[in-house]
Design a protein around this motif. Structure first.
Motif, PDB file in Angstrom:
ATOM      1  N   LEU A 221      84.999  44.460 -33.269  1.00  0.00           N
ATOM      2  CA  LEU A 221      83.554  44.137 -32.826  1.00  0.00           C
ATOM      3  C   LEU A 221      82.645  45.091 -33.641  1.00  0.00           C
ATOM      4  O   LEU A 221      81.552  44.643 -34.026  1.00  0.00           O
ATOM      5  CB  LEU A 221      83.271  44.629 -31.438  1.00  0.00           C
ATOM      6  N   LEU A 222      83.021  46.391 -33.771  1.00  0.00           N
ATOM      7  CA  LEU A 222      81.913  47.398 -34.402  1.00  0.00           C
ATOM      8  C   LEU A 222      81.798  46.992 -35.891  1.00  0.00           C
ATOM      9  O   LEU A 222      80.847  47.185 -36.310  1.00  0.00           O
ATOM     10  CB  LEU A 222      82.405  48.781 -34.017  1.00  0.00           C
TER      11      LEU A 222
ATOM     12  N   LEU B 182      85.622  52.100 -29.456  1.00  0.00           N
ATOM     13  CA  LEU B 182      85.417  51.008 -30.643  1.00  0.00           C
ATOM     14  C   LEU B 182      85.744  51.357 -32.170  1.00  0.00           C
ATOM     15  O   LEU B 182      84.978  50.977 -33.046  1.00  0.00           O
ATOM     16  CB  LEU B 182      84.079  49.979 -30.201  1.00  0.00           C
ATOM     17  N   SER B 183      86.577  52.647 -32.138  1.00  0.00           N
ATOM     18  CA  SER B 183      86.485  53.250 -33.395  1.00  0.00           C
ATOM     19  C   SER B 183      87.676  52.733 -34.208  1.00  0.00           C
ATOM     20  O   SER B 183      88.623  51.973 -33.978  1.00  0.00           O
ATOM     21  CB  SER B 183      86.765  54.629 -33.174  1.00  0.00           C
ATOM     22  N   SER B 184      87.378  52.727 -35.722  1.00  0.00           N
ATOM     23  CA  SER B 184      88.485  52.529 -36.709  1.00  0.00           C
ATOM     24  C   SER B 184      88.085  53.333 -37.716  1.00  0.00           C
ATOM     25  O   SER B 184      87.026  53.946 -37.920  1.00  0.00           O
ATOM     26  CB  SER B 184      88.030  50.904 -37.126  1.00  0.00           C
TER      27      SER B 184
ATOM     28  N   PHE C 294      85.945  56.389 -44.186  1.00  0.00           N
ATOM     29  CA  PHE C 294      84.872  55.365 -43.646  1.00  0.00           C
ATOM     30  C   PHE C 294      85.350  54.973 -42.095  1.00  0.00           C
ATOM     31  O   PHE C 294      86.330  54.232 -41.823  1.00  0.00           O
ATOM     32  CB  PHE C 294      85.185  54.033 -44.443  1.00  0.00           C
ATOM     33  N   ALA C 295      84.742  55.825 -41.413  1.00  0.00           N
ATOM     34  CA  ALA C 295      85.263  56.052 -39.960  1.00  0.00           C
ATOM     35  C   ALA C 295      83.826  55.695 -38.992  1.00  0.00           C
ATOM     36  O   ALA C 295      82.841  56.092 -39.146  1.00  0.00           O
ATOM     37  CB  ALA C 295      85.580  57.314 -39.770  1.00  0.00           C
ATOM     38  N   VAL C 296      84.137  54.783 -38.167  1.00  0.00           N
ATOM     39  CA  VAL C 296      82.940  54.317 -37.125  1.00  0.00           C
ATOM     40  C   VAL C 296      83.587  54.378 -35.903  1.00  0.00           C
ATOM     41  O   VAL C 296      84.688  54.286 -35.633  1.00  0.00           O
ATOM     42  CB  VAL C 296      82.554  53.019 -37.473  1.00  0.00           C
ATOM     43  N   GLY C 297      82.672  54.223 -34.941  1.00  0.00           N
ATOM     44  CA  GLY C 297      82.824  54.411 -33.521  1.00  0.00           C
ATOM     45  C   GLY C 297      81.758  54.808 -32.775  1.00  0.00           C
ATOM     46  O   GLY C 297      80.616  55.158 -33.146  1.00  0.00           O
ATOM     47  N   VAL C 298      81.730  54.475 -31.475  1.00  0.00           N
ATOM     48  CA  VAL C 298      80.333  54.892 -30.886  1.00  0.00           C
ATOM     49  C   VAL C 298      80.710  55.700 -29.578  1.00  0.00           C
ATOM     50  O   VAL C 298      81.816  55.421 -28.993  1.00  0.00           O
ATOM     51  CB  VAL C 298      79.808  53.514 -30.573  1.00  0.00           C
TER      52      VAL C 298
ATOM     53  N   LEU D 144      72.352  49.043 -42.125  1.00  0.00           N
ATOM     54  CA  LEU D 144      72.648  50.439 -42.452  1.00  0.00           C
ATOM     55  C   LEU D 144      72.179  51.415 -41.229  1.00  0.00           C
ATOM     56  O   LEU D 144      72.747  52.282 -41.098  1.00  0.00           O
ATOM     57  CB  LEU D 144      71.613  50.845 -43.665  1.00  0.00           C
ATOM     58  N   MET D 145      71.336  50.613 -40.564  1.00  0.00           N
ATOM     59  CA  MET D 145      70.990  51.616 -39.233  1.00  0.00           C
ATOM     60  C   MET D 145      71.951  51.583 -38.231  1.00  0.00           C
ATOM     61  O   MET D 145      72.405  52.529 -37.810  1.00  0.00           O
ATOM     62  CB  MET D 145      69.800  50.886 -38.600  1.00  0.00           C
ATOM     63  N   VAL D 146      72.799  50.248 -38.207  1.00  0.00           N
ATOM     64  CA  VAL D 146      74.015  50.452 -37.155  1.00  0.00           C
ATOM     65  C   VAL D 146      75.039  51.287 -37.871  1.00  0.00           C
ATOM     66  O   VAL D 146      75.582  52.118 -37.128  1.00  0.00           O
ATOM     67  CB  VAL D 146      74.731  48.925 -37.273  1.00  0.00           C
ATOM     68  N   GLY D 147      75.047  51.326 -38.934  1.00  0.00           N
ATOM     69  CA  GLY D 147      76.015  52.333 -39.752  1.00  0.00           C
ATOM     70  C   GLY D 147      75.629  53.782 -39.506  1.00  0.00           C
ATOM     71  O   GLY D 147      76.636  54.533 -38.928  1.00  0.00           O
TER      72      GLY D 147
END
Lengths: 660, 529
Positions: free
Chosen positions: B6-7, B62-64, B76-80, B126-129
């Protein structure tokens, strides 16, 4: 320290009270329908507006009756609705406190509110230009705002925490703003509305800070917990809270030093002046202090300041009221002065909380009646407010004259009318104070009674008696005056309120009906013994002083012809009173003018100084001070350069880290 | 698992949208419609992500993560967490509204809708990022990258002085970014010293850098702080905002003030406090001085403005002061209030910006002094102005009240003096909102912009405002259906979040608690105190 009967702990609401939210939901629903429905609701909007408030009144009455059937110690009830603002230790509930004190207000707000809604149907039937039925958009908007006001005012008195009170508190402020500025194309109305909101906000900040202090000390803002644990707070904090709450009360109730907005608020339509700026909203300060009685009980210094403010304001209001020629402004200053009495009363503590509420109720009847009467006079006189253009109107508007006259007698404390009971009790309680306080506060209250009699008699004489000074004159919009009685939708509410003005006092007073009723919320009335003057002489003193005031007014105004324009050559006291005792001038000098200069200076500094400085540094760091000036042509290059610079730096830095 | 997809989808869908829209140069209507479609799909994803997020769950969800530059341990790591999630939700709500609100904007010559809306979607991605990044270098790269579409949106599509404003915005931000870069490298080095090999992973950095000695922390803190203080913007680093806000097209201004600036305050919460707890506590008084100065200074300058868009920008300077106060008061109420404030300010000020834009679209002038008495012609627009204004001055019942109240009541136990000063800002807020409303909407019809529509001030020979109003009524229409549709969701949010903020607070509070734990402070006011 003295101990007083504690306020009762609440029980959960049951039976009829479980639907207590209806009281708030009904008028808010009306407001929402009228505002969102737009022109489609023009035709019947005013009827819906009346219906929601009448329904709320009927429900309130049922609630009241069910409460009278309960034993006195079960009458304080709470209805939890939902958690409004929960963050860890702070939990602001959205809930209702249905108790004798809030019920009294519910009946006042919905009862007088319903009457004034009905009155407004007639009053707002023609627009500013005097046309009837041309476009009902204005009237619909008016009823939407009135409904909004009633909803907010009910939140104010029914909420079960200081934050829900604050919600209603600023909500009524908004309704008041919208209604003062109702004719918003008039600059005076717009300015008056803004002034009212701003001066109220000053008070609101006081109220907010008091709430912050409660949370910091007790970790809660709910009435139940704050009242039960008020004693845990140190004396200094209690005093601070008492004074901050008082600041809030001063803003909302037009008390010194925040009184200047209330007379200006008369720019609003007259039903608004009657409902909001006489009977209900402006008395919210009295409610706040009475409601917070467990806090004020613990701080004698706090109560003393409240009393001083009340005494000072009742005199200021009465003195200025003597000087104005504008009928609504005289009544407005009269309101300032009468609320001064109430504040004085609640400042006396357990001896006075209930007396303040008593006077608040009787005042609600007769002052609303007086304002509706003034509106009726204006309705028949092309919206004229200058009393020097009135005169001899008694014959032309008999119903208005009689109902207004009864309100007048009630206000000046004519024996056995409602103001007689409520005001005398306050004067007596003030005189019953020990030592200098008895003389000072009692004296101020008694002197105020004489002044009240003077300015109100002057108003009566100038309006209803004497020469018909309007004959042959034209109003500002060029029409001749044809005074006439108002339609039934306006006179019936006036008649009902006149009944209240006459009998309200004796009904509430006899057998300690009201004072006993309020005991679960406010504690028992502590009848003080001794003091400066005994209770038995007070009625004679007050009636005597009022008679002097009436006589003086007759000698100065009634006996001789009233000049059509106000005399310019007057003594200093009159000049000062006409200038609101320089309250506005003071605000202007202390805040408005320095504020204007400050903002102008800051705008200059921000454009030249701060911006210039930072621009300079930015340009310097960018490597070329001319870049900003050449930005119009060279921006792509400079942009590319910057990106390149960044990239180079980034790579270099990373490499450095990598290889060290 | 599905959560991390999802993220990622939230990140790449607008990017895809930007690409697609960029190729629709031939037909503006199609470009707009496709952009709107992508933004609404993104909003649906936001709702799904909100549902997938568990407030009681892990710190980061929601991380990856994927290796990016393995030599430096860059992922390249994202999560909230809850704070990032509400900001991403705000973006999801605002972008469709911005697209709808810009629908009829006249673009400068030789500019196509495809370019404009493509950039909007690029910026959204980009802002979401920025909010989702959990790798500090990735955050830095995106932090800088956001500047690019914003630079073009202001510089190409803005007002008369757009290029000056765009360059100023760019230089300020770039300067801040470069200073931050030094600190980003610094934390890498510090972590390398402690662990043997450096890392950019946020959670590892929080665990390691926070144990560094105070003076190291202070230097690294300052690097991040200055960048964020420019973004936020705090006085005296705020002067780029009024220019950028005034020259940006209305929709871009909404995103600039509503979301982009929040990267600054978000940065305080996500990077400054957890990574440098000692420095944060040490320097908090300094930040609080700037915060409270901003509250008063911004408000006074807002009072003094004649340009409506600059006015909105300065009100934001005041609001950012409140947010910074809430962040650095170090109590859970104040900080939760600050995060909620970030969301609410986006809604309320976004609405105010849009409403002001609708006024300007009618009168053709940004100057307050060119208007007067407009409420007579456009009562619904005036009503919307009132709602936006009341939300801006934080009237109880509107969303902003809850956040401002939380900030102040939460800050009071630890910072009574600053709180009392900031409370004065409440009065000033009433002043600047009501005064602008009075000058633009109330009083008789007046001002060049209004009278000009009736054929110039000279042509307004008819002294009665009735006659004038009749002539103007056809030339100054009230809100169109499109404009109503743009504002209606904002009004609904203003009221709903004012009465029932609990769903949002439930998401925010655990993350704020975690931040305060990382910071090593506990609430002075405890339950059952």
């Amino acid at each position: 320290m003295e101990t007083f009967l504690a306020v009762q702990e609440p029980l959960a609401a049951s039976g009829v009270a479980e639907y207590g939210w209806l009281l708030i939901a009904l008028p808010l629903f009306g407001a929402a329908v009228l505002l969102l429905g737009g022109r489609r609701t023009n035709a019947w909007g005013h009827l819906l507006g009346c219906a929601t408030v009448i329904a709320a009144f009927v429900y309130g009455l049922a609630l009241f009756l069910s409460m009278t059937g309960m034993p006195a110690d079960e009458r304080v009830r709470e209805l939890h609705l939902f958690d409004w603002i929960p963050v860890n230790a702070l939990n602001v509930e959205f809930g209702l406190r249905i108790d004798p004190l809030s019920m009294v207000f519910v009946l006042l707000i919905t009862g007088v509110g319903a009457l004034i809604h009905i009155y407004s149907v007639g009053y707002m039937s023609h627009d500013q230009a005097g046309r009837t039925g041309a476009d009902n958009t204005e009237r619909r908007r008016f009823f939407a705002y009135l409904n909004l006001f009633v909803g907010a005012m009910l939140i104010l008195v029914l909420g079960n925490s200081f934050v829900t009170l604050y919600l209603g508190w600023e909500g009524v402020g908004l309704a008041s703003y919208l209604l003062i500025a109702f004719w918003q194309h008039r600059p005076a109305a717009a300015t008056a509305a803004k002034k009212a909101f701003l001066m109220n906000r000053v008070g609101d900040v006081g109220l907010a800070l008091a709430i912050f202090l409660m949370f910091a000390e007790l970790g809660t803002t709910q009435y139940t917990e704050v009242f039960a644990r008020a004693g845990e707070m140190p004396t200094g904090v209690l005093l601070a809270i008492a004074l901050l709450l008082l600041l809030g009360a001063c803003g909302k109730s037009g008390q010194f030093p925040l009184q200047a907005w209330l007379p200006d608020a008369m720019e609003g339509p007259t039903p608004v002046s009657a409902l909001i700026h006489a009977a209900t909203m402006v008395t919210a300060g009295v409610y706040l202090i009475a409601r917070s009685n467990p806090i004020y009980n613990l701080t004698e210094d706090g109560r003393l300041v409240v009393t001083i403010i009340g005494a000072l304001t009742l005199l200021i209001g009465a003195i200025i009221g003597c000087a104005y020629d504008d009928i609504k402004k005289v009544l407005a200053y009269s309101t300032v002065s009468q609320i001064g009495y109430m504040i004085l009363a609640v400042g006396l503590g357990p001896a006075g909380y209930a007396l303040g509420i008593f006077h608040l109720l009787t005042h609600g009847f007769f002052k609303a009646g007086l304002f509706l009467g003034a509106g009726s006079v204006m309705h028949g006189m092309n919206d004229e407010v200058n009393m020097r253009r009135f005169g001899g109107l008694a014959k032309h508007m008999p119903i208005t004259f009689v109902t207004f006259g009864l309100g007048y007698l009630a206000l000046i404390g004519f024996p056995f009318l409602s103001g007689y009971f409520s005001k005398d009790e306050i004067v007596a309680a003030a005189f019953a104070q020990e030592g200098w306080r008895g003389w000072v506060f009692g004296g101020a209250a008694a002197l105020g009674a004489a002044l009240t009699a003077f300015y109100m008699t002057r108003l009566m004489l100038m309006t209803f008696f004497g020469e018909k000074r309007w004959k042959g004159q034209k109003s500002a919009d060029g029409r001749e005056y044809h005074p006439h009685e108002s339609p039934a939708s306006m006179t019936v509410p006036m008649i009902v309120l006149a009944f209240g003005s006459v009998f309200g006092g004796v009904l509430l007073y006899s057998g300690d009906r009201l004072l006993g009723w309020l005991e679960p919320s406010l504690g028992a009335v502590a009848h003080a013994e001794g003091g400066a003057l005994p209770h038995s002489v007070i009625p004679f003193l007050v009636v005597g002083l009022s008679a002097v005031g009436v006589l003086l007014a007759w000698l100065l105004v009634g006996r001789r012809p009233v000049p059509a324009t106000a005399p310019a050559q007057v003594s200093f006291p009159v000049r000062a009173a006409r200038a609101d005792l320089y309250g506005n001038a003071l605000n202007e000098t202390l805040f408005a003018r320095p504020g204007t200069w400050l903002t102008r200076a800051l705008v200059y500094v921000d454009n030249r100084g701060v911006d210039g400085l930072v621009n300079g540094i930015a340009a310097l760091l960018g490597g070329s001070s001319g870049r900003l000036r050449r930005a119009q042509t060279g921006f792509v290059r400079s942009y590319a350069l910057s990106i390149l610079g960044g990239a180079v730096l980034l790579t270099a830095a990373l490499l450095m880290v990598r290889f060290t | 698992m599905s959560g991390s997809v999802l993220l990622l989808a939230l990140l790449f869908l607008p990017l895809l949208g930007a690409l697609v829209v960029a190729f629709l140069r031939s037909d503006d209507r199609v470009a707009k419609g496709v952009a709107l479609g992508f933004s609404i799909a993104e909003l649906a994803l936001v709702i799904a992500a909100w549902a997938a997020y568990d407030p009681a769950g892990d710190r980061i969800q929601l991380s990856s993560s994927a290796e990016w530059i393995p030599q430096f341990g860059v992922h390249f790591a994202v999560g909230v967490d809850g704070i990032a999630l509400v900001m991403i939700a705000l973006i999801g709500i605002l972008v469709p509204i911005v697209i709808g609100g810009s629908w009829n904007d006249r673009l400068p010559e030789e500019r196509t809708a495809a370019g404009f809306y493509s950039l909007i979607l690029l910026m959204q991605a980009l802002m979401v990022g920025v909010f989702a990044a959990t790798d500090v270098l990735l955050f830095y790269v995106l932090f800088e990258a956001v500047l690019v579409p914003m630079y073009f949106l202001i510089g190409r599509f803005g007002g008369a002085r757009r290029q000056y404003a765009a360059v100023k915005f760019f230089l300020y931000s770039l300067l801040g970014g470069l200073i931050m870069l030094a600190s980003v490298i610094g934390v890498y080095v510090v972590s390398g010293n402690q662990l043997g090999s450096g890392t950019f992973d946020w959670e590892t950095l929080v665990a390691t850098v926070s144990t560094a000695d105070t003076s190291t922390q202070i230097w690294l803190f300052l690097g991040f702080f200055i960048a964020f203080a420019i973004k936020a913007p705090l006085v005296p680093l705020h002067t780029w905002l009024p220019d950028a806000g005034a020259e940006a097209p209305i929709g871009v201004g909404v995103l600039l003030v509503g979301v982009l600036d929040k990267i600054g305050t978000y940065g305080f919460l996500r990077y400054c406090l957890p990574m440098f707890p000692d420095a944060s506590r040490e320097l908090a008084p300094l930040v609080l001085v700037l915060a409270v100065a901003g509250v008063i200074y911004g408000a006074l300058l807002a009072v003094g403005q004649d340009d409506m868009k600059r006015f909105v920008s300065y009100t934001s300077v005041a609001h950012f002061g409140f947010i910074a106060l809430g962040v650095f008061a170090f109590t859970s109420q104040a900080q939760a209030g600050a995060v909620l404030y970030m969301v609410n300010h986006g809604i309320a000020t976004g609405m105010l910006f849009l409403v002001v834009g609708m006024v300007i679209a009618r009168g053709g002038s940004r100057n307050i002094s060119d208007y007067g008495g407009l409420a007579k012609l456009t009562p619904v627009l005036a009503g919307m102005f009132v709602v936006a204004g009341l939300a801006s001055l934080a009237l109880p019942g509107t969303n902003s009240f809850v956040s401002e109240f939380l900030v102040l009541i939460g800050a009071f136990p630890t910072q009574p003096v600053f709180t009392v000063i900031a409370a004065v800002g409440m009065i000033l807020a009433a002043l600047y909102v009501l005064w602008v409303y009075q000058r633009v909407m109330q009083g008789p019809l007046r001002g060049n912009a209004v009278l000009g529509l009736a054929g110039g001030p000279g042509a307004a020979g008819d002294p009665s405002s009735e006659g004038l109003a009749a002539r103007l009524a056809s030339k100054v229409p009230d809100l169109s259906r499109r404009e109503l549709a743009v504002l209606a969701p904002l009004v609904a949010l203003v009221l709903f979040l004012g009465v029932y903020p609990q769903p949002v607070l439930d998401v925010i509070t655990p993350s704020v608690d975690a931040t305060l734990t990382e910071l090593g402070v506990t609430d002075p006011v405890q339950e059952g105190n």
